[in-house]
Design an enzyme around this catalytic site. Structure first.
Site, PDB file in Angstrom:
ATOM      1  N   ALA A  24       0.808  -1.220   0.000  1.00  0.00           N
ATOM      2  CA  ALA A  24       0.000   0.000   0.000  1.00  0.00           C
ATOM      3  C   ALA A  24       0.840   1.269   0.000  1.00  0.00           C
ATOM      4  O   ALA A  24       0.575   2.210  -0.756  1.00  0.00           O
ATOM      5  CB  ALA A  24      -0.939  -0.007   1.208  1.00  0.00           C
ATOM      6  N   ALA A  59      -6.538   0.402  -6.030  1.00  0.00           N
ATOM      7  CA  ALA A  59      -7.305   1.603  -6.378  1.00  0.00           C
ATOM      8  C   ALA A  59      -7.309   2.613  -5.235  1.00  0.00           C
ATOM      9  O   ALA A  59      -7.216   3.818  -5.453  1.00  0.00           O
ATOM     10  CB  ALA A  59      -8.730   1.227  -6.758  1.00  0.00           C
ATOM     11  N   ASP A  84      -4.970   3.028  -2.986  1.00  0.00           N
ATOM     12  CA  ASP A  84      -3.645   3.655  -2.935  1.00  0.00           C
ATOM     13  C   ASP A  84      -3.527   4.710  -4.027  1.00  0.00           C
ATOM     14  O   ASP A  84      -2.941   5.774  -3.811  1.00  0.00           O
ATOM     15  CB  ASP A  84      -2.543   2.605  -3.107  1.00  0.00           C
ATOM     16  CG  ASP A  84      -2.697   1.446  -2.132  1.00  0.00           C
ATOM     17  OD1 ASP A  84      -3.149   1.688  -0.999  1.00  0.00           O
ATOM     18  OD2 ASP A  84      -2.364   0.309  -2.507  1.00  0.00           O
ATOM     19  N   ASN A 101      -6.963   1.421   6.030  1.00  0.00           N
ATOM     20  CA  ASN A 101      -6.547   0.260   5.228  1.00  0.00           C
ATOM     21  C   ASN A 101      -6.581  -1.043   6.035  1.00  0.00           C
ATOM     22  O   ASN A 101      -5.571  -1.743   6.181  1.00  0.00           O
ATOM     23  CB  ASN A 101      -5.141   0.502   4.680  1.00  0.00           C
ATOM     24  CG  ASN A 101      -5.027   0.100   3.212  1.00  0.00           C
ATOM     25  OD1 ASN A 101      -5.658  -0.863   2.771  1.00  0.00           O
ATOM     26  ND2 ASN A 101      -4.228   0.836   2.468  1.00  0.00           N
TER      27      ASN A 101
END
Length: 317
Positions: free
Chosen positions: A34, A256, A258, A165
């Site tokens: 990420a 997407a 990130d 995340n």
């Protein structure tokens, strides 16, 4: 330095065939994580980025470093651990709407990161510090690393950007919720997804979620991603939905978020308005989904602007 980020990047193996991975015989090898995805995305958009991490003293680690460096990201703060491996993950594409990821990262070099891996002088030169909720889940020492990074950022008046995340497979839900809320409360900008907001607060209404994040007390700006619908932004006195872009065929949605973060922060660095910055984030996120791979679809600035103009979504006026 515009932005410094820190976290684990791994070697990514994807079967050359679709369907159950047990039947796959050949794989392609790429790299992904990420934080490095985000750093590469910003570099492609013309910004100076630095990535702090740790890799194993193995061929995958050496290839990973070469790859990230080749994408224009400063890797001078990445260290090599001679006694732990570089992490791996596999992306199983069962069909276009069922993509699964399996991680093999326990005991990896990056999971051994600790506060001693931080160089305060290096961090102090950044305008923004970007962190995700993946890193503190890797180990207790990585959690301490996050707290120290935030402490240094606050000391030098560096804005902290936090993307929750969530990776539920890495820790218990209770611990994840406690730690992520703690880190969010110390951040200046929070970039949650809609599902992450529901996980943290038990609510589904975007406006309620935005208010809950703002009420944590640390952030002056929250951007809530709501998938294809776009993203809301919330400040102390404003809330607005910035519509997303229609993607006719999603090839690979991984990465997407990130890409969105990179596009959004790029807008801030270019002194765009919050709305224009979110729009750029939406555009980058949409473009990424059209290409297989975590970073392969990340665009440069001209491509982003061309995409925005072609779709008629330009809010610059």
């Amino acid at each position: 330095m515009d932005v410094v980020t820190l976290g684990e990047t791994m070697a990514l193996f994807t079967p050359d065939s679709t369907g159950l991975m047990r039947y796959a015989h050949t794989y392609s090898r790429k790299y992904g994580g990420a934080e490095s995805n985000f750093a590469i995305g910003l570099a492609r958009l013309g910004h100076e980025t630095g990535w702090i991490s740790k890799v194993g003293d193995d061929e995958l680690g050496k290839g990973l470093l070469s790859f990230v460096r080749g994408e224009g990201v400063d890797v001078s703060q990445v260290t090599i651990d001679e006694s732990a491996p570089t992490g791996l993950y596999f992306k199983e594409i069962r069909n276009s709407s069922d993509i699964r990821v399996q991680y093999y990262r326990k005991g990896s070099a990056a999971s051994r990161m600790s506060p001693s891996d931080l160089n305060e002088e290096y961090l102090s030169k950044a305008k923004y510090l970007h962190l995700t909720g993946i890193t503190p889940a890797l180990s207790d020492s990585c959690y301490e690393l996050m707290l120290e990074a935030i402490r240094i950022a606050k000391k030098h008046s560096i804005k902290v950007i936090f993307d929750p995340n969530i990776r539920k497979s890495l820790w218990s839900e209770e611990k994840a919720r406690d730690v992520l809320l703690e880190l969010a409360s110390q951040s200046d900008i929070i970039l949650p997804g809609e599902a992450e907001g529901e996980f943290l607060f038990g609510k589904t209404n975007p406006e309620e979620l935005g208010k809950k994040f703002i009420e944590l007390g640390g952030a002056s700006l929250v951007v809530l991603k709501v998938g294809a619908k776009g993203a809301y932004f919330f400040t102390n006195n404003e809330a607005k939905l910035v519509p997303g872009f229609t993607v006719e065929q999603v090839i690979d949605p991984v990465g997407a978020g990130d890409g969105f973060a990179a596009g959004f922060v790029s807008g801030l660095l270019d002194n765009l308005s919050i709305e224009e910055s979110v729009l750029r984030g939406n555009a980058v996120g949409a473009i990424v989904t059209m290409v297989n791979g975590d970073v392969e679809g990340l665009p440069d600035k001209k491509e982003v602007q061309r995409y925005i103009n072609q779709t008629g979504e330009d809010v610059s006026r």
